[in-house]
Write a protein that holds these residues in place. Sequence first.
Motif, PDB file in Angstrom:
ATOM      1  N   ALA A  87       0.834  -1.206   0.000  1.00 45.93           N
ATOM      2  CA  ALA A  87       0.000   0.000   0.000  1.00 45.93           C
ATOM      3  C   ALA A  87       0.868   1.255   0.000  1.00 45.93           C
ATOM      4  CB  ALA A  87      -0.913   0.001   1.223  1.00 45.93           C
ATOM      5  N   ARG A  88       1.942   1.223   0.741  1.00 44.96           N
ATOM      6  CA  ARG A  88       2.817   2.404   0.795  1.00 44.96           C
ATOM      7  C   ARG A  88       3.375   2.718  -0.583  1.00 44.96           C
ATOM      8  NH1 ARG A  88       7.776   1.681  -0.220  1.00 44.96           N
ATOM      9  NH2 ARG A  88       8.378   0.428   1.589  1.00 44.96           N
ATOM     10  N   GLU A  89       3.744   1.681  -1.323  1.00 45.51           N
ATOM     11  CA  GLU A  89       4.246   1.887  -2.686  1.00 45.51           C
ATOM     12  C   GLU A  89       3.127   2.431  -3.580  1.00 45.51           C
ATOM     13  OE1 GLU A  89       6.244  -1.542  -4.333  1.00 45.51           O
ATOM     14  OE2 GLU A  89       5.995  -0.803  -6.386  1.00 45.51           O
ATOM     15  N   TRP A  90       1.926   1.873  -3.405  1.00 37.44           N
ATOM     16  CA  TRP A  90       0.793   2.275  -4.232  1.00 37.44           C
ATOM     17  C   TRP A  90       0.435   3.742  -4.019  1.00 37.44           C
ATOM     18  CZ3 TRP A  90      -4.382   3.780  -4.332  1.00 37.44           C
ATOM     19  CH2 TRP A  90      -5.077   3.490  -5.528  1.00 37.44           C
ATOM     20  N   PHE A  91       0.569   4.190  -2.753  1.00 36.13           N
ATOM     21  CA  PHE A  91       0.189   5.572  -2.446  1.00 36.13           C
ATOM     22  C   PHE A  91       1.320   6.584  -2.670  1.00 36.13           C
ATOM     23  CE2 PHE A  91      -3.450   3.757  -0.147  1.00 36.13           C
ATOM     24  CZ  PHE A  91      -4.442   4.633  -0.560  1.00 36.13           C
ATOM     25  N   SER A  92       2.575   6.105  -2.674  1.00 42.79           N
ATOM     26  CA  SER A  92       3.688   7.064  -2.728  1.00 42.79           C
ATOM     27  C   SER A  92       4.563   6.904  -3.974  1.00 42.79           C
ATOM     28  CB  SER A  92       4.577   6.903  -1.493  1.00 42.79           C
ATOM     29  OG  SER A  92       5.288   5.677  -1.580  1.00 42.79           O
ATOM     30  N   GLY A  93       4.555   5.740  -4.581  1.00 39.22           N
ATOM     31  CA  GLY A  93       5.445   5.492  -5.712  1.00 39.22           C
ATOM     32  C   GLY A  93       6.822   5.012  -5.283  1.00 39.22           C
ATOM     33  N   PHE A  94       7.133   5.141  -4.007  1.00 37.09           N
ATOM     34  CA  PHE A  94       8.440   4.712  -3.517  1.00 37.09           C
ATOM     35  C   PHE A  94       8.406   3.212  -3.241  1.00 37.09           C
ATOM     36  CE2 PHE A  94      10.917   3.815   0.455  1.00 37.09           C
ATOM     37  CZ  PHE A  94      12.153   3.791  -0.163  1.00 37.09           C
ATOM     38  N   ASN A  95       9.323   2.460  -3.878  1.00 31.90           N
ATOM     39  CA  ASN A  95       9.246   1.000  -3.757  1.00 31.90           C
ATOM     40  C   ASN A  95      10.432   0.360  -3.033  1.00 31.90           C
ATOM     41  OD1 ASN A  95      11.188   1.181  -5.665  1.00 31.90           O
ATOM     42  ND2 ASN A  95      10.144  -0.011  -7.254  1.00 31.90           N
TER      43      ASN A  95
END
Lengths: 634, 634
Positions: free
Chosen positions: B84-92
Amino acid sequence: MGKFSINPIYKKCCKTDISKIELFNLELSIFVTIFTFLEKLIIMTIKERIAKLRLVMSDKKINAVIIPSSDPHLSEYIADRWKAREWFSGFNGSAGTLVVTKRKAALWTDSRYFLQAERQLKQTNIRLMKMGLSDTPDIYDWIFINTPENGVVAFDGECLSSSIVKDFSAKFSKKEIRAVSDFSLINNIWENRPEISNNNIFSLDLKYCGKSRASKIKDLQNYLIDNNTEAIILTALDDIAWTFNLRGSDIKYNPVFISFAIITKEKSYLFTNKSKISEKDYAELAFDNVEIQNYNNIYFFVIEANYKSVIVNTDKINYRLFNTLNECSKIIDSKTIPTLSKAIKNEIEIGGMKNAHLKDGVALTKFFIWLEKTLEKRDTSELEITEKLQEFRSQQSEFIDESFSSIVGYKGNGAIIHYSATPETNATIKKDGFLLIDSGAQYLDGTTDITRTIHLSTPTEIECRDYTTVLRGHINLAKAKFPYGTRGSQLDVIARMPFWENALNYGHGTGHGIGCFLNVHEGPQSIRPQENPQIIEAGMITSNEPGIYIKDKYGIRIENLILACESEKNDFDNFMNFETITYCFIDKTAINKNLMLPNEIEWFNNYHKQVFDLLSPHLNTEETNWLKQKTSEL
Amino acid sequence: MGKFSINPIYKKCCKTDISKIELFNLELSIFVTIFTFLEKLIIMTIKERIAKLRLVMSDKKINAVIIPSSDPHLSEYIADRWKAREWFSGFNGSAGTLVVTKRKAALWTDSRYFLQAERQLKQTNIRLMKMGLSDTPDIYDWIFINTPENGVVAFDGECLSSSIVKDFSAKFSKKEIRAVSDFSLINNIWENRPEISNNNIFSLDLKYCGKSRASKIKDLQNYLIDNNTEAIILTALDDIAWTFNLRGSDIKYNPVFISFAIITKEKSYLFTNKSKISEKDYAELAFDNVEIQNYNNIYFFVIEANYKSVIVNTDKINYRLFNTLNECSKIIDSKTIPTLSKAIKNEIEIGGMKNAHLKDGVALTKFFIWLEKTLEKRDTSELEITEKLQEFRSQQSEFIDESFSSIVGYKGNGAIIHYSATPETNATIKKDGFLLIDSGAQYLDGTTDITRTIHLSTPTEIECRDYTTVLRGHINLAKAKFPYGTRGSQLDVIARMPFWENALNYGHGTGHGIGCFLNVHEGPQSIRPQENPQIIEAGMITSNEPGIYIKDKYGIRIENLILACESEKNDFDNFMNFETITYCFIDKTAINKNLMLPNEIEWFNNYHKQVFDLLSPHLNTEETNWLKQKTSEL
C-alpha cells in the motif's frame, strides 16, 4: 592496610636487616596462633548471634530475614555501622547476602570470594551459596521455596534498593508471602553497633574541582526546569560529594560522607550531621543556598515536601526512601543525573588526575627500586610490601589515603582476583615467579589505581606467553581508535582478542570508571562483556586491566587508567581514542617480543619513553639510571 | 531479474557479440525514454491517490493515516497485496512509512534508500524524511505535533506490530489523540488491489529438513507443558514454514506462504488457503494432527478459543491479532519460540547449506570466467550481469530462485548499499575500477548469500588500502575464536578493528542470520553494533560482510556465510569458532599484502586452497586452470 592491627609490631621491621626479618616471622607465627584461637571464638559467637536472631524471628512470626551488604546509599564500600552481614556471619568480603530462616542459614557471594567465604563460614552452619554456578539457586528463588505460603520475609528497607525489592516482592506475591521492610531487629540484637563516624567534612578547593558548587547546582536546576520536575533526590554518596564539592572520611578508602541531598529549582538541602561541617564551610554553603538538615530527617522531609515529580536513580535509592515517594504523581528514573556529569572530567580534573598519577608513578618507581634492592639481600612478604607501598605514596604531596585495600599477590595468591594478604595467608616473597601488585591512592587532586606484575627470576615459555598476552590485550585497548557512540561492551573485546586467539580469557571486566579524589569505582561507563548502554564520552577516565589467572600458580594483570579523547573526524565517522594517564614502567622480564606485532611494540616503547620523560625530573641520579634501564626499548 | 519486465528484449542479448550489445544499448535507451514518460504519469497518479485518500479522511474525520511497509506477519519482504505504501507514494524501497494528514504527506525511510526515495518522491508533494539524521523528526513525534488535540490517527491494525502500536498510543494519549486501528479505507480507494497468491504449498522432504514436522511440533508442545501454557501462536511466515516443513512462493525471494499457525498441547492449526495444499500433503498434515483452517479465520478462532495463557512474539504479532488476545489472563512474550530452534541448524540442514554453497560456488566461478572473457571482448552492464548470475545459478540442481534482488554496483553505484540496477541507473561496465556483486540463491537444500568485489584494472594505492581493510575485517571475524556466551555485538568489533585503526567504518551491520531454504535474513542472532541479547550458539549460520563505501567512487564488500561451531574447552572457557561455508575465490587484484598480518595471509591461502579443492571436481579443465590461478597463494 590497617584492617589488621599488626601495624605496631610490623612497623618496627620495616627498616630492617635479615635478622630482623626472622624476628618478624617469629612474631607473625605467634600472631597466626592467636588468630586461629580468635577464629574459633568467632565461630561460637556467630552461632550465638544467629540463635538470638531466630528467637526474635520466632517472637515476631518472621520466616526469613535478608541481611545484605549495603548501606542506605547502596554503596560498594560501607561504613562499619552497616556491616550487619559480617557481624552475623563472620564473612567480611565486600559482596555477599546472608539469609536466615528458622532452620537454615545461607550466604550468597560471587567467585571472587569463594575461597575466603569457605574459610570464614567453616563450622558456622551457614551454607555457602556460590553465585554464578549452574547448581546454585537464585537467592530469591531459594527464599521463595524455603518460606511457607502466607509467610513473612523481613529486611531493613534502608539497605536494599527499590528496584531489587520491587523484583522479589512480585515473585513472593505468588505464594502470598509478605515482604516486611521495617526490620530494625538488628539494632536490638546487635549490641554495640558502631555509630556513623563524626569525621569532618571539608570543602574541596576549586583548583581541584574545576567547577563551582553553585554552577553544578545550577546545571541540575536547569535540568529540572527542562524536564518540568520539582526535585532531584541524590542518594549516592559520591554523587553528593561531587555535586557539593565536599569530601569526608566516613568510609575507608572513599573520601565521602554519609548524607542525602535534594535539589529543587529554588534551593538545595544537604542531609548530614551538621557538627561535621566547619563554620566557614557552613557559611559558604548557605551562600550557595544550601540548607543543612539532619541526616535522618530525609524521610520525614520527603513526606512533608510531597513532590509531584522527582528524579531518582532507582538502583541507588533505598526502598524505604523510595516508598516515601510512592504517592508522587511522577517519578523519573535516571541512572545518569548527576553521575554522567561526574564521569566526564573537566579540564582541571583531568590535569589533577594526571598530576596525581605523576606522583603515584614517582612513588611506585621508588618502591620498585626498594623491592629490587631488598630482594637482592633478603626475602620480603606480601604484608611488608603492602606497608611499603603506602609509605612511599605518603611521601608524595596531597596524599590522603589508599584508594582501596592493596592486592599484593605472590605466585598462587596472585590468582585470587580480590586477594588481600592477611597474617594467615601472607606469603614470603623470594627471587622467583610472578608478583602481582594492584594498588592506588587518594590525593587531593586525583585518585589512582594501577596494577603491575613483575617476574622475579627467569620466566618459563608459558609464563612469557601469558604475560605477553596480557600486555598485548592491554596495549590493544590503550591504542584503540573507535567511532563516537561506541559502548564499553564493544571495547572490551579489543582487549580480549589476544586472549581468545590463544584460548585464554579472564573472568572480570576490563575496565571501570574512576572518580577524581572520589571512589575508585564509579559509573556510568564500564568496559566489560555485559551490555551497558552508556557510550564512552570524551573526558571519561576508565581502567584498562586485562589479566590471566592460573590457579595456585600465578596471576598476571597490567592496569593503567585511560582517558577518552576526541580524535580525527572524517566522512566515515567522528573517531575517539584513549590517552593513558598512568605513568609507571611495565616489567619487561616476561615479554616474548616475538609474539608482539610491530605496532604493539611501538606503543610499548613510546609509552616507556613518556614514563621516563615525565618521571625522571622527580628522581635522583641513581633512580633515573635505574628507570632508564627499566624503560629501555624492547 | 524479473522485477522489470525487460527480460524478453534482454534475453536475446545474452549469448551475444559486440554488435548485439550495441543493439541492446539502443533498445535500452528507448526503454529509458518510455520509463521517463511513465514516471511522469506515476507522479500524476500518486497525487490523485493521495487526494482520494484525503476525501475519505475528511468524510470519516480522520486527521492522519499511517501507511507502513508491512504485511499481517510483519515480514521484511512482502507480497504485492500489502504494498500500500508503494501504491500511495510510488516509492518501492523495502523499508519506509508514509503518513498523510489533511495538508501534509511525508515518507520516512533509512539511509539505504535516500537517493532512491528522493528520485521517486520528486514532484509528488510527499516530503522525504531521512531517518537517522539529527534534524529528522521521529515519525510518531511528527504525527503527534501535526494532529490536533482529540484528533484521530488511523491505520490498518493488521500491518503494525502490537509493540509499536502500544508505544505510539501511549504518546498520543497525552493529547487525547485516538489511534483507530480498523482503517480498511485502503481497500475502497485501492482499486484492483492484488489478491493473496494462489501458489502451491509443498512439503519439504526430510532429507532437506533433517527433523520431522511431528518432532518439531512435539518440541513446541513440550515447551507448552513446561511453561504451563495453552497455546503458541505463530505469526512469522518463516517460523511457520520451518515448523511444518512446508514451503511456498507467495513472496518473491522468500519460499514461504501466507499463513498463521497455532500449536496447542493436543493439536495444531494451520491457517492458510486450503486449495494451495495437495491432497497428499493434506493427508500427511492430518496424520500429524494438523488441522487446516481458512487464513482469515485466525481472528475469529482466537476469540472463540479464549486461551487463558498464550505464547506470542510481540514484535511479530500484528496489533489486530494481539488485540483479540487481550482478554487472556497471561500473555508470554517470546522472541525465540521457535525462531531460535530454526536458527540452530541441524546436521542435515548444515550439510544441505554446504552443498548449496558448493553449487553456488560452481555457478559463480563459471560466471566470473564468463565476465572476464566478455570484458576482454566488449563492455557489459549491471543488468546483463544480474541476468547472467541467475542464468548460471539456474543451471545448478535444485535451484528454485534468487534469494534476494541482486546488487550489482559498478564504481559509484557500488557505494549505494542496497542498490539494485534499473534501466535508468544501469551502468556500462568497462575494464576499470571496482565492481561489487552481492547475490544469492534459493536451492531446495539451502539458501546462499555472497558478495564479491573485483577490480577490473590496476587499483590505486588507496583502493588497495580500502580493499585490504575490508578483507582483513572479513578474515578477522572468519578466524575468530571466542568463548561460549559471546553476543553478536561483541563479535562485530572484531571485523571492524582493521577499519577503526585506519579511521574507516561502515554504516551497516557485519552479519545477519540466514535460513535454510528460507528467508535470506532471519533472527534471532545478528552481528552488529546494536545490542542484541542473543548469544551465538553452535549451529547458527550468519553472514560476515564488512564493507567500505566511497560516495560516487566505489563500494567494496566481501561476504561469506560462517557457521558457528564448538571449539576447544579448557580451564579458561568453552571456546567456539566459525567455519566458512561459502566457497568462491576472493579477488586478489586489490590486495596489498604488506598491510596484512601473517596469520591473515595464512587464513586467506588456506581458504583459497579449500575453495579450489571443493570446486575443481565440478569444473572442466579450462575452468579448473582458471580457478587454480585465481586461488594461488598470496
